[in-house]
Scaffold this motif. Structure first.
Motif, PDB file in Angstrom:
ATOM      1  N   PRO A 412     -30.917  18.681  -4.083  1.00  0.00           N
ATOM      2  CA  PRO A 412     -31.341  18.411  -5.469  1.00  0.00           C
ATOM      3  C   PRO A 412     -31.997  17.043  -5.627  1.00  0.00           C
ATOM      4  CG  PRO A 412     -29.145  19.375  -5.448  1.00  0.00           C
ATOM      5  CD  PRO A 412     -29.483  19.040  -4.027  1.00  0.00           C
ATOM      6  N   GLN A 413     -31.578  16.061  -4.821  1.00  0.00           N
ATOM      7  CA  GLN A 413     -32.202  14.739  -4.911  1.00  0.00           C
ATOM      8  C   GLN A 413     -33.652  14.797  -4.442  1.00  0.00           C
ATOM      9  OE1 GLN A 413     -29.371  12.504  -2.476  1.00  0.00           O
ATOM     10  NE2 GLN A 413     -28.549  11.528  -4.290  1.00  0.00           N
ATOM     11  N   VAL A 414     -33.902  15.519  -3.350  1.00  0.00           N
ATOM     12  CA  VAL A 414     -35.273  15.681  -2.866  1.00  0.00           C
ATOM     13  C   VAL A 414     -36.112  16.404  -3.912  1.00  0.00           C
ATOM     14  CG1 VAL A 414     -36.736  16.786  -1.132  1.00  0.00           C
ATOM     15  CG2 VAL A 414     -34.645  15.608  -0.431  1.00  0.00           C
ATOM     16  N   PHE A 415     -35.573  17.488  -4.468  1.00  0.00           N
ATOM     17  CA  PHE A 415     -36.309  18.244  -5.484  1.00  0.00           C
ATOM     18  C   PHE A 415     -36.604  17.360  -6.697  1.00  0.00           C
ATOM     19  CE2 PHE A 415     -33.875  22.224  -3.907  1.00  0.00           C
ATOM     20  CZ  PHE A 415     -34.707  22.314  -2.817  1.00  0.00           C
ATOM     21  N   SER A 416     -35.639  16.546  -7.099  1.00  0.00           N
ATOM     22  CA  SER A 416     -35.822  15.682  -8.263  1.00  0.00           C
ATOM     23  C   SER A 416     -36.949  14.690  -8.029  1.00  0.00           C
ATOM     24  CB  SER A 416     -34.512  14.946  -8.567  1.00  0.00           C
ATOM     25  OG  SER A 416     -34.659  14.094  -9.681  1.00  0.00           O
ATOM     26  N   MET A 417     -37.018  14.117  -6.831  1.00  0.00           N
ATOM     27  CA  MET A 417     -38.083  13.153  -6.531  1.00  0.00           C
ATOM     28  C   MET A 417     -39.442  13.832  -6.509  1.00  0.00           C
ATOM     29  SD  MET A 417     -36.215  10.712  -3.691  1.00  0.00           S
ATOM     30  CE  MET A 417     -37.577   9.541  -3.587  1.00  0.00           C
ATOM     31  N   LEU A 418     -39.518  15.054  -6.004  1.00  0.00           N
ATOM     32  CA  LEU A 418     -40.783  15.792  -6.020  1.00  0.00           C
ATOM     33  C   LEU A 418     -41.197  16.119  -7.449  1.00  0.00           C
ATOM     34  CD1 LEU A 418     -40.215  18.311  -3.069  1.00  0.00           C
ATOM     35  CD2 LEU A 418     -41.598  16.238  -3.034  1.00  0.00           C
ATOM     36  N   GLN A 419     -40.243  16.575  -8.250  1.00  0.00           N
ATOM     37  CA  GLN A 419     -40.542  16.940  -9.635  1.00  0.00           C
ATOM     38  C   GLN A 419     -41.024  15.744 -10.446  1.00  0.00           C
ATOM     39  OE1 GLN A 419     -36.711  18.490 -10.607  1.00  0.00           O
ATOM     40  NE2 GLN A 419     -37.032  20.419  -9.534  1.00  0.00           N
ATOM     41  N   LEU A 516     -30.861  11.090 -19.166  1.00  0.00           N
ATOM     42  CA  LEU A 516     -31.795  12.077 -18.628  1.00  0.00           C
ATOM     43  C   LEU A 516     -33.131  11.418 -18.280  1.00  0.00           C
ATOM     44  CD1 LEU A 516     -31.264  15.055 -21.116  1.00  0.00           C
ATOM     45  CD2 LEU A 516     -30.150  14.662 -18.907  1.00  0.00           C
ATOM     46  N   PRO A 517     -33.741  11.756 -17.152  1.00  0.00           N
ATOM     47  CA  PRO A 517     -35.068  11.242 -16.810  1.00  0.00           C
ATOM     48  C   PRO A 517     -36.147  11.998 -17.563  1.00  0.00           C
ATOM     49  CG  PRO A 517     -34.327  12.715 -15.098  1.00  0.00           C
ATOM     50  CD  PRO A 517     -33.189  12.596 -16.082  1.00  0.00           C
ATOM     51  N   ALA A 518     -37.352  11.494 -17.516  1.00  0.00           N
ATOM     52  CA  ALA A 518     -38.458  12.110 -18.247  1.00  0.00           C
ATOM     53  C   ALA A 518     -38.695  13.548 -17.818  1.00  0.00           C
ATOM     54  CB  ALA A 518     -39.731  11.286 -18.045  1.00  0.00           C
ATOM     55  N   ALA A 519     -38.551  13.829 -16.508  1.00  0.00           N
ATOM     56  CA  ALA A 519     -38.842  15.173 -16.013  1.00  0.00           C
ATOM     57  C   ALA A 519     -37.879  16.217 -16.551  1.00  0.00           C
ATOM     58  CB  ALA A 519     -38.821  15.188 -14.488  1.00  0.00           C
ATOM     59  N   ALA A 520     -36.728  15.796 -17.073  1.00  0.00           N
ATOM     60  CA  ALA A 520     -35.767  16.748 -17.631  1.00  0.00           C
ATOM     61  C   ALA A 520     -36.160  17.212 -19.026  1.00  0.00           C
ATOM     62  CB  ALA A 520     -34.373  16.132 -17.668  1.00  0.00           C
ATOM     63  N   MET A 521     -37.094  16.503 -19.648  1.00  0.00           N
ATOM     64  CA  MET A 521     -37.490  16.813 -21.015  1.00  0.00           C
ATOM     65  C   MET A 521     -38.527  17.932 -21.014  1.00  0.00           C
ATOM     66  SD  MET A 521     -35.684  14.372 -22.492  1.00  0.00           S
ATOM     67  CE  MET A 521     -36.335  13.902 -24.094  1.00  0.00           C
ATOM     68  N   PRO A 539     -27.703  21.280 -10.565  1.00  0.00           N
ATOM     69  CA  PRO A 539     -26.924  20.702  -9.459  1.00  0.00           C
ATOM     70  C   PRO A 539     -27.002  19.184  -9.373  1.00  0.00           C
ATOM     71  CG  PRO A 539     -28.892  21.844  -8.651  1.00  0.00           C
ATOM     72  CD  PRO A 539     -28.760  22.175 -10.094  1.00  0.00           C
ATOM     73  N   ASP A 540     -27.960  18.573 -10.085  1.00  0.00           N
ATOM     74  CA  ASP A 540     -28.027  17.105 -10.092  1.00  0.00           C
ATOM     75  C   ASP A 540     -27.028  16.482 -11.070  1.00  0.00           C
ATOM     76  OD1 ASP A 540     -29.350  18.155 -12.266  1.00  0.00           O
ATOM     77  OD2 ASP A 540     -30.997  16.722 -12.236  1.00  0.00           O
ATOM     78  N   PHE A 541     -26.376  17.323 -11.874  1.00  0.00           N
ATOM     79  CA  PHE A 541     -25.363  16.843 -12.823  1.00  0.00           C
ATOM     80  C   PHE A 541     -24.030  16.722 -12.090  1.00  0.00           C
ATOM     81  CE2 PHE A 541     -21.903  17.612 -15.799  1.00  0.00           C
ATOM     82  CZ  PHE A 541     -22.181  16.706 -16.802  1.00  0.00           C
ATOM     83  N   THR A 542     -23.405  15.559 -12.214  1.00  0.00           N
ATOM     84  CA  THR A 542     -22.132  15.359 -11.523  1.00  0.00           C
ATOM     85  C   THR A 542     -20.946  15.299 -12.468  1.00  0.00           C
ATOM     86  OG1 THR A 542     -22.506  12.951 -11.567  1.00  0.00           O
ATOM     87  CG2 THR A 542     -23.221  14.154  -9.597  1.00  0.00           C
ATOM     88  N   VAL A 546     -22.032  10.242 -16.588  1.00  0.00           N
ATOM     89  CA  VAL A 546     -22.761   9.713 -15.436  1.00  0.00           C
ATOM     90  C   VAL A 546     -24.234  10.059 -15.606  1.00  0.00           C
ATOM     91  CG1 VAL A 546     -23.049   9.776 -12.935  1.00  0.00           C
ATOM     92  CG2 VAL A 546     -20.757   9.942 -13.938  1.00  0.00           C
ATOM     93  N   PRO A 547     -25.134   9.076 -15.613  1.00  0.00           N
ATOM     94  CA  PRO A 547     -26.553   9.363 -15.858  1.00  0.00           C
ATOM     95  C   PRO A 547     -27.123  10.372 -14.883  1.00  0.00           C
ATOM     96  CG  PRO A 547     -26.146   7.004 -15.964  1.00  0.00           C
ATOM     97  CD  PRO A 547     -24.884   7.631 -15.441  1.00  0.00           C
ATOM     98  N   VAL A 548     -27.966  11.242 -15.412  1.00  0.00           N
ATOM     99  CA  VAL A 548     -28.708  12.197 -14.585  1.00  0.00           C
ATOM    100  C   VAL A 548     -30.087  11.596 -14.387  1.00  0.00           C
ATOM    101  CG1 VAL A 548     -29.554  14.552 -14.366  1.00  0.00           C
ATOM    102  CG2 VAL A 548     -27.431  14.108 -15.610  1.00  0.00           C
ATOM    103  N   ALA A 549     -30.242  10.821 -13.350  1.00  0.00           N
ATOM    104  CA  ALA A 549     -31.490  10.079 -13.153  1.00  0.00           C
ATOM    105  C   ALA A 549     -32.116  10.439 -11.818  1.00  0.00           C
ATOM    106  CB  ALA A 549     -31.235   8.575 -13.220  1.00  0.00           C
ATOM    107  N   THR A 550     -33.439  10.304 -11.760  1.00  0.00           N
ATOM    108  CA  THR A 550     -34.156  10.558 -10.510  1.00  0.00           C
ATOM    109  C   THR A 550     -33.794   9.484  -9.494  1.00  0.00           C
ATOM    110  OG1 THR A 550     -36.000  11.485 -11.738  1.00  0.00           O
ATOM    111  CG2 THR A 550     -36.423  10.831  -9.465  1.00  0.00           C
ATOM    112  N   PRO A 551     -33.352   9.875  -8.304  1.00  0.00           N
ATOM    113  CA  PRO A 551     -33.025   8.862  -7.298  1.00  0.00           C
ATOM    114  C   PRO A 551     -34.283   8.134  -6.831  1.00  0.00           C
ATOM    115  CG  PRO A 551     -32.974  11.055  -6.334  1.00  0.00           C
ATOM    116  CD  PRO A 551     -33.137  11.242  -7.814  1.00  0.00           C
TER     117      PRO A 551
END
Length: 568
Positions: A412-419, A516-521, A539-542, A546-551
């Motif tokens: 999910p971290q890799v996917f988040s960075m790509l998104q 939430l990061p911008a891509a979540a909007m 799956p990026d929600f823990t 806890v912030p759901v932020a792009t790594p």
């Protein structure tokens, strides 16, 4: 003037003889003293695709992208958003990047770009597939782009039957690379997707030879990723949809090559240098591969055997083989840059080999369109191209694992960075652009917490995440109008907040609270927005709070396209 004379006018570099015609939007050959070719009287224009959901209906495509009259395709991509500017004289390295630009997909593009000179000879080599409404109608629009490079394991061709099932007449998605190109073209990321990855395959519409459409049912539960192509009539568009569902990114185009591409391309460039710590011999008996420790230059059958071989590697697994494939392709790119680009004869051989083995979607299905793609991708420095394998773990559902599943923490971290179009390399320009994009999206008025209305669903987060989040929102944050809606109808690749444009102030407030990061909007729906917003936890929600932020980075093995396989 014959084709060879055109390609070598007074020793001029071929890349410098092609310029952008502002009237047609195409690159055209301009020799010294030669007049520009006549402009079509009514050139068609392709409308640039706007951001947002893709239209549900089939895309309109060129009826025949391979115009054979020797002139550039008048129906090629015209991108009005791209500035027209004088082309500066390029350095040798820039020309190299122009032609190659990254991994196997761009090796093919590099050859196809040169094939533009030999339109009559090579234009008909390229096979195209109508993939319907998946993908993009433009070659490359504004913003990030994603190109799927598919290695088809079909066994047709001399000697290829030795590599497995001889009855495999359509092939499968054996070697698959997701090539993510940054919006500012400063960097790119290449993610290898294991063929034995267990994932869901969605329903997909395929175009039949008579022009009709046929819906191929998706998988029941999860199945091997390589079945996304070639099984039950699935076409490359089905593989694109599978990758979109898996990663959460939109795939714009595909390029597909077969076993013959490896053999012919490696031979055309004069061989590819590989380096081994220990001798490597195929103990399976399928091939005659037998390489010593140290440096070797391989081509043709040896090159294919090297890429297909698992025997003698650390774990004799497909994951070991993927690592070898990435190093081989990077080495081939450097070979192109250092030894091939200065020779028109060698470049013709590469172009011929590439186009004969290449299948693409219709939106890039001509040499002119591939040249346009190569020009843009060529802006990326090889040192800023990151190669990695999708993070995976052994399949926990198998007593003796033979397949893998996405790593629940790292994938999910890799996917988040790509998104979010975050670079895996240190590129300051890209980081600034990503930050500006996020600041712009989240800028504006905030509603009071008591005015925020939101339904919360669990789409891949920890068990009970939706209920825990609602309790936290109501008791700790004052969002009394939040509701637990249980599990989402389908899992999502990452947390997302869907809201109507009129609820933007509520969305910004909730984004502040949740981190939430911008891509979540995800603005969608009618302007008013009578229904509550929908927050789907991925799956990026823990944990609530806890912030759901792009790594900014992820701890996975990576390499760069400029790294030499053989040191010294």
């Amino acid at each position: 003037m014959d084709a060879q004379s055109r390609g070598r006018a007074e020793g001029a570099d071929p890349a410098d003889q092609w310029v952008l015609n502002p009237q047609t939007g195409e690159y055209e050959l301009r020799l010294d003293g030669a007049a520009p070719p006549p402009t079509p009287s009514v050139p068609r224009q392709r409308t640039r695709q706007e951001p947002g959901p893709r239209p549900g209906g089939p895309r309109e495509r060129d009826p025949d992208p391979r115009d054979r009259d020797g002139a550039p395709d008048p129906d090629g991509p015209r991108e009005p958003h791209r500035r027209k500017r004088k082309q500066p004289k390029r350095s040798g390295r820039r020309k190299a990047l122009m032609w190659t630009g990254g991994v196997m997909g761009l090796v093919l593009v590099g050859g196809s770009a040169f094939a533009y000179y030999w339109w009559d000879r090579l234009g008909g080599n390229i096979d195209t597939v109508d993939i319907g409404d998946v993908g993009s109608d433009t070659v490359l629009g504004d913003g990030p782009a994603n190109i799927l490079v598919i290695g088809n394991d079909v066994r047709t061709g001399k000697g290829n039957e030795a590599y497995g099932n001889r009855d495999n007449v359509t092939g499968h998605a054996d070697t698959t690379l997701l090539f993510h190109v940054a919006g500012d073209r400063s960097n790119a990321t290449v993610v290898s997707i294991p063929r034995d990855l267990m994932t869901g395959i969605p329903d997909c519409e395929t175009r039949q030879s008579d022009g009709s459409t046929k819906t191929i049912p998706g998988s029941e539960g999860t199945t091997r990723f390589n079945e996304s192509y070639g099984v039950e009539g699935r076409d490359p568009g089905c593989t694109m949809r599978t990758v979109e569902q898996l990663t959460g990114v939109d795939v714009d185009h595909f390029m597909m090559f077969d076993f013959n591409a490896v053999k012919t391309l490696s031979t055309a460039v004069g061989g590819v240098e590989v380096c081994l710590e220990e001798p490597l011999k195929d103990s399976s008996g399928y091939t005659d591969l037998d390489l010593p420790a140290g440096k070797s230059t391989i081509a043709g059958e040896d090159a294919l055997s090297f890429l297909r071989n698992r025997h003698g590697l650390k774990n004799e697994s497909d994951l070991d083989r993927i690592g070898m494939q990435q190093k081989f392709v990077a080495s081939m790119l450097r070979r192109l840059k250092e030894d091939t680009l200065g020779s028109p004869t060698k470049m013709l051989d590469v172009a011929d080999a590439a186009t004969k083995s290449l299948t693409v979607d219709k939106a890039i299905g001509s040499p002119g369109k591939l040249l346009t793609l190569a020009k843009e991708l060529g802006k990326i420095d090889l040192k800023n191209i990151t190669l990695m394998t999708l993070p995976v773990i052994d399949n926990p559902d198998e007593p003796k694992p033979v397949t893998v599943v996405p790593d629940p923490a790292k994938a999910p971290q890799v996917f988040s960075m790509l998104q979010d179009d975050v670079s895996f390399t240190e590129v300051k320009k890209q980081k600034k652009k990503a930050k500006d994009k996020q600041d712009a999206l989240l800028k504006g008025a905030r509603a009071e917490a008591s005015a925020v209305r939101v339904d919360v669903l669990n789409g891949g987060g920890p068990q009970g995440a939706a209920g825990e989040t609602v309790t936290w929102l109501q008791n700790s944050q004052g969002v009394s109008r939040s509701a637990n809606q249980g599990n989402a109808p389908a899992e999502v690749s990452r947390t997302q907040l869907v809201y109507a444009p009129g609820q933007a102030d509520q969305a910004r407030k909730l984004a502040d609270l949740m981190g939430l990061p911008a891509a979540a909007m995800k603005p969608a729906g009618e302007a008013g927005g009578d229904a509550p917003m929908t927050l789907t936890l991925g799956p990026d929600f823990t944990k609530a709070g806890v912030p759901v932020a792009t790594p900014k980075k992820v701890d996975v093995p990576q390499s760069r396209a400029d790294e030499k396989m053989c040191k010294g």
